[in-house]
Structure formats: C-alpha cells, structure tokens
Scaffold this active site. Structure first.
Site, PDB file in Angstrom:
ATOM      1  N   GLY A  69     -25.148 -12.599 -21.844  1.00 30.14           N
ATOM      2  CA  GLY A  69     -25.451 -11.272 -20.981  1.00 30.14           C
ATOM      3  C   GLY A  69     -24.259 -11.477 -19.891  1.00 30.14           C
TER       4      GLY A  69
ATOM      5  CB  ALA B 222     -29.546  -3.704 -17.003  1.00 32.74           C
ATOM      6  CD  GLN B 223     -33.434   2.369 -18.791  1.00 32.65           C
ATOM      7  OE1 GLN B 223     -33.918   3.020 -17.830  1.00 32.65           O
ATOM      8  NE2 GLN B 223     -33.923   2.554 -20.024  1.00 32.65           N
TER       9      GLN B 223
ATOM     10  CD  GLU C 259     -33.213   0.595  -9.117  1.00 32.20           C
ATOM     11  OE1 GLU C 259     -33.534   0.732 -10.489  1.00 32.20           O
ATOM     12  OE2 GLU C 259     -32.347  -0.143  -8.891  1.00 32.20           O
TER      13      GLU C 259
ATOM     14  CG  HIS D 135     -39.961  -1.703 -14.710  1.00 32.46           C
ATOM     15  ND1 HIS D 135     -40.313  -0.533 -14.822  1.00 32.46           N
ATOM     16  CD2 HIS D 135     -38.688  -1.917 -14.174  1.00 32.46           C
ATOM     17  CE1 HIS D 135     -39.342   0.147 -14.206  1.00 32.46           C
ATOM     18  NE2 HIS D 135     -38.404  -0.588 -13.729  1.00 32.46           N
TER      19      HIS D 135
ATOM     20  NE  ARG E 104     -38.715  -2.925 -10.327  1.00 36.94           N
ATOM     21  CZ  ARG E 104     -37.567  -2.989 -10.953  1.00 36.94           C
ATOM     22  NH1 ARG E 104     -37.471  -4.421 -11.553  1.00 36.94           N
ATOM     23  NH2 ARG E 104     -36.559  -2.370 -10.791  1.00 36.94           N
TER      24      ARG E 104
ATOM     25  CG  HIS F  84     -38.639  -5.714 -15.732  1.00 33.57           C
ATOM     26  ND1 HIS F  84     -37.712  -5.034 -16.719  1.00 33.57           N
ATOM     27  CD2 HIS F  84     -37.901  -5.546 -14.514  1.00 33.57           C
ATOM     28  CE1 HIS F  84     -36.653  -4.591 -16.256  1.00 33.57           C
ATOM     29  NE2 HIS F  84     -36.780  -4.837 -14.888  1.00 33.57           N
TER      30      HIS F  84
ATOM     31  NE  ARG G 204     -35.708  -8.552 -11.011  1.00 31.58           N
ATOM     32  CZ  ARG G 204     -35.259  -7.294 -11.123  1.00 31.58           C
ATOM     33  NH1 ARG G 204     -34.055  -6.755 -10.903  1.00 31.58           N
ATOM     34  NH2 ARG G 204     -35.871  -6.616 -12.148  1.00 31.58           N
TER      35      ARG G 204
ATOM     36  CB  SER H 245     -31.588  -9.280 -11.928  1.00 30.35           C
ATOM     37  OG  SER H 245     -31.675  -8.007 -12.328  1.00 30.35           O
TER      38      SER H 245
HETATM   39  C1  SIN Z   1     -34.784  -0.369 -13.583  1.00 32.32           C
HETATM   40  O1  SIN Z   1     -33.773   0.461 -13.791  1.00 32.32           O
HETATM   41  O2  SIN Z   1     -35.862   0.138 -13.332  1.00 32.32           O
HETATM   42  C2  SIN Z   1     -34.558  -1.820 -13.722  1.00 32.32           C
HETATM   43  C3  SIN Z   1     -33.859  -2.177 -12.474  1.00 32.32           C
HETATM   44  C4  SIN Z   1     -34.110  -3.810 -12.174  1.00 32.32           C
HETATM   45  O3  SIN Z   1     -34.997  -4.377 -12.868  1.00 32.32           O
HETATM   46  O4  SIN Z   1     -33.568  -4.197 -11.518  1.00 32.32           O
END
Ligand code: SIN
Length: 531
Positions: free
Chosen positions: A13, A45-46, A112, A237, A283, A344, A379, A384
């Site tokens: 990765g 990873a999105q 986020e 998640h 989260r 997650h 986190r 990450s």
């Molecule tokens: C997400 O796209 O929700 C994940 C991002 C992350 O876990 O840092």
C-alpha cells in the site's frame, strides 16, 4: 530457497510503496505482497489525505481536531510532528505522479467528520486508487526493486529465534515467505525488514477492508516478541452499503462532509440527539449512534440522504459511489442509501518510535500495522494515508543511517523446515474456525462490549488457538492457514487489550465501565509475548 536483500518490504500500500521508492536509492529492495501489487487497503481508500494547505487552515487546528477525535490518548508530540510534515509528503506524492482533484488552479479540499476545516485532498472519490496507481507505476520502473506478488509472509526471523535463546536486544534478520502459487517457502535474509502489511478488518464478520487485511504484520511481530499497543481501538466506519450482495462497500465520510444526512427508515434525522456536530461528529460517536438507532427501532440499517445536493453535483463529485450504488439498484441522486457500520481501521498495532522502529532492532512498521500514537482512541478521518506517508519517509531515513553506521554479520538462517507435515484433507477446520472467530468478534467484541462478552470471546479464542497450533505443526502451511493463525492472534490481542482497559474511551465502549477514567486509563495498553 534463499534470497538476500538490503530491504525486505512486506506490503504494497502507500506505506510499503513509498518506503520502497525512497529506500531503492540506497540498496536492493525485495517487496513481498500477498496478491497483486495493487491489492491493498490503500487502493480502496475513498475520502482522501488530510493536510493543512489552505490559508484558512492552521497546523494548530489540525492538531486540535486530531487530539479531540483521539479521546485524550493521542501522543501530542507525534500528532504535531505528523501534521507539520504533511505538506512535504504531499509534495512527494505529487512528484511521484499522484493527481489530486483540482478546483480551478487550486486543489479541491473536502471535509469529513471531526475536521474543523476543509483540509482533505482527494482524487474524486477514489483517492486511494489514484495514489496506488501512481506509486505502483513508479515502483515498477525501478531497477532496484524486485516485486514478489502472491507471496505471503509466514513469520519473521529474529536473532533470538535462530540462536534459540533470549537476547537483551533482539534483531530482525528477515522472514520466511510462502509463494502462494508454487507452495515453496523462500527464506529472505534482509538487513532491514519493514512491516507495511496493513490492518485487520477481516477479524470481524462485517468489514469494508479487502480480503488481504488479516492482521499478518501485527501477528508476526507479536510472535517475534515486539510490543503491541492499543489493540482495543478498532474503528468501525459508520457507513458501509447495506445490501445482500454488496461486500461492505464503503460510502465515504466525504458524502456526509458534502452534506449527506443520516436518517431512519421513516426519514427522521437523528444525529442531533447524539452530538453537536451532528452527522460530522467523530466516527466512534456516529457508529455508536447508528448501532443504538438500529437496536432501538429493530432496523437492519439506517439511511444516508444526499438527494438534496442534486444529480449533477452527486455524479461528478462521487462518480464511483454513485455507479456502485446504481449497480445494486440504488440511485443515490433520488433515494436514500441504506448503510450499516463495519470494521474499518485498526488504531493500535506494532508499537514504534518516531522513526518507525519497533523494539526489535532493524524491524520497522508503518501504516495501519503500526501504533505510532497519532490516532489515540479514535482516528480522525483521512489521517491514515498521511501517517503512512510521513512515517515511510522517517523510517527510510533512519534505516539508511543504520545501514551506513554498521556492517553487521548475519548468523546462518535455517531454511524453512516442514518437518513431517503432510497435506491436509480437512480444509473445513480452517473455514469453520475462520467463520467462528469473525462472528464472535462481531457479536462480543464489536461496537458495544461488556466484561462478560469479552470473557466469552477469550474462552473461544483460546480453544480455537490450540486447534490451530496443532493443525499448523501437523500440516503443510497454506495461505488460508497462515491467515487463520494470524486473525486468531489478532483477535486474542484485541480482546486482551479490551479486557485491560476498564473504561469507555473512544472506540472502546464497555457497558460495565460507561465513563472515561482519566486517573487510571489516560494511557496506552501494551502487550508483549512471554517466551
Ligand atoms: C472515508 O472515505 O470515509 C474513509 C476515510 C478514512 O477512513 O480516513
């Protein structure tokens, strides 16, 4: 079969690839990866990668957000170091060819949960895939890097193991690695060994991690005698797609960052009841809120509603999520997306210092496999990839200096000895134990825990582990058996750490200790194998 190298990198990765790219200027790199080189959590990873890059943002704000999400147990010096080194590692990624999404001339920044500012660089909604693409391309061009796809590490080789004695200061000498296709075991002797093998979501029944996330690095490091920390902090998640045929596809937190609202089946928004930041709360809080709503109303899922942003915006900002949902018959421009929480990210792992070195000399760990102190009890989203990139640079610099400072001799590493092991005719043992572990981890060691549930889980793990060990010594090792042995070890470590922490903090919620205990538990949990 024996191989000798300067750097043995386990995992492909962002952590392994960016370390390999830098280390290859100083020596030969053998890069071992379980499947195809791109098959890593990074690739899925999105959301993006958090870093301070706008005039409206500050390092202090990013530090503060990380500390708040981390629920009081982040290592503040590490947080500041990672945040401040962020802009440089982003420049490296861009130099290696990563193309982040732009808005006009500037990079587009998304938001986020837990972030007080827009600071997340992204590549549409497939940031990890873009990072992986660029790094793989760069690695493939490098003459000094040899890639071993379809190879799974079985165990690390240490000096103490080879000499069969306890050493005050143990040293890693390489690893035994199984070629999954031929069944042959290669013995790698390496001056530096790097664990970049990712997380352990597969320990749980429901996870958005890829199949490769079986905690191999943590399990191997534990067996070799390294200190492991904070394993109780498994992050769930809040929003993975709920659909009978979808394998826990992630619905990025960036969807909430861009305005999506969590609702019950009847359309009632509920996050206001749980936190002032509502849908953008950290989260752990959102995942527990969803768990509570589902249990209270007897529902199998909750819903994420972004329809108010309009079709044009949704399809251009989230093309991958839109398309995937559509394949499952859900048009997110017109209807709510059914979602559930899933395992997650592992916030604990192999304990390392600021150079990513473990307490076994010449063994480094970076990325999700490592515990650096950055994430604390929970986190912050998109920290990450940042952590992995920062620590890859630090690990490489330190490792290169170690190589410069000393010529070291290697004791003869014995080749893999299969003893009298035979081929197994009972693969059902592996699949049965695999299913059992994942199910009881979900039910007993999931979002909400109790002492009784943890004790039940531990009893089962101990029984299963006896069975696995017997099986391991009697039968020829296979990839499935190696992974099963690793998830059993990781499950045991998660339960053991959760049993130590007698409080509820961040991702560790235990109904028998519902409050935070700052007097006794504003600290990490550590665990180390006794020999
Ligand atoms: C997400 O796209 O929700 C994940 C991002 C992350 O876990 O840092």
């Amino acid at each position: 079969m024996k191989e000798k190298t300067d750097f043995l990198v386990i995992g492909s990765g962002i952590a392994g690839l960016s370390f390999a790219l830098q280390a290859a200027a100083h020596g030969r790199v053998a890069l071992v990866t379980k499947k195809d080189i791109s098959e890593s959590a990074t690739n899925y990873a999105q959301g993006g990668i958090a870093t301070v890059s706008s005039e409206e943002d500050t390092f202090d704000a990013h530090v503060q957000d990380t500390l708040v999400a981390g629920a009081g147990v982040c290592h503040e010096d590490v947080v500041r170091m990672v945040v401040e080194e962020g802009p440089q590692v982003i420049r490296n990624l861009i130099e290696w060819g990563v193309q982040f999404t732009k808005s006009g001339d500037a990079y587009d920044l998304t938001r986020e949960g837990g972030h007080s500012a827009r600071r997340i660089l992204h590549a549409e909604d497939i940031t990890g895939r873009e990072i992986e693409r660029a790094l793989v391309q760069a690695v493939l061009k490098h003459d000094n890097i040899t890639i071993y796809e379809d190879h799974i590490a079985i165990d690390l080789v240490t000096e103490a193991k080879v000499l069969k004695k306890n050493l005050e200061e143990n040293r890693c000498l390489g690893a035994h690695v199984l070629d999954r296709k031929s069944g042959e075991v290669r013995t790698f002797t390496a001056r530096i060994t790097l664990l970049a093998s990712g997380g352990a979501g597969k320990v749980y029944l429901y996870t958005c991690n890829p199949d490769v996330a079986t905690g191999d690095g943590v399990a191997m490091a534990y067996r070799a005698g390294a200190t492991i920390a904070n394993m109780e902090f498994m992050q769930f998640h809040p929003t993975t797609l709920y659909h009978p045929n979808a394998r826990s596809f992630l619905i990025s937190e960036a969807v909430r960052g861009e305005g999506a609202i969590l609702k019950r089946r009847d359309g009632t928004a509920f996050m206001e009841k749980y936190h002032h930041l509502k849908d953008l709360a950290p989260r752990d809080i959102v995942a527990r809120a969803i768990d509570n709503e589902m249990k209270t109303y007897g529902d199998d899922c909750v819903y994420l509603d972004i329809t108010h942003r309009g079709a044009e915006y949704i399809t251009s900002r989230f093309p991958n999520i839109y398309q995937t949902c559509l394949e499952y018959g859900i048009d997110m421009t017109k209807e709510m997306i059914p979602v559930v929480p899933a395992a997650h990210y592992l916030c604990g792992g192999v304990a390392v210092d600021k150079n990513a070195e473990t307490d076994i000399k010449h063994l480094y760990a970076i990325g999700e496999v490592a515990f650096t102190g950055l994430h604390g009890g929970n986190r912050l989203a998109s920290n990450s990839l940042l952590e992995a990139a920062v620590y890859a640079g630090r690990a490489y610099k330190h490792a290169v200096q170690v190589l410069k400072d000393g010529e070291f001799s290697f004791p003869q590493i014995p080749e893999w000895d299969a003893g009298t092991a035979t081929n197994s005719d009972e693969m059902v043992v592996v699949s049965q134990n695999w299913d059992e572990i994942r199910r009881f981890m979900w039910n007993y060691v999931g979002i909400v825990r109790s002492d009784k549930r943890l004790a039940r889980a531990m009893r089962r793990i101990e029984l299963i582990q006896d069975e696995i060990e017997e099986y391991y010594w009697n039968f020829i090792v296979t990839s499935d058996l190696i992974e099963l042995r690793n998830i059993a070890t990781v499950a045991q470590l998660i339960v053991a750490c959760a049993q130590m922490r007698k409080e509820s903090r961040g991702l560790n919620y235990n109904i028998d200790y519902p409050g935070v205990d700052d007097v006794n538990w504003k600290c990490d949990t550590h665990i180390k194998k006794k020999f």
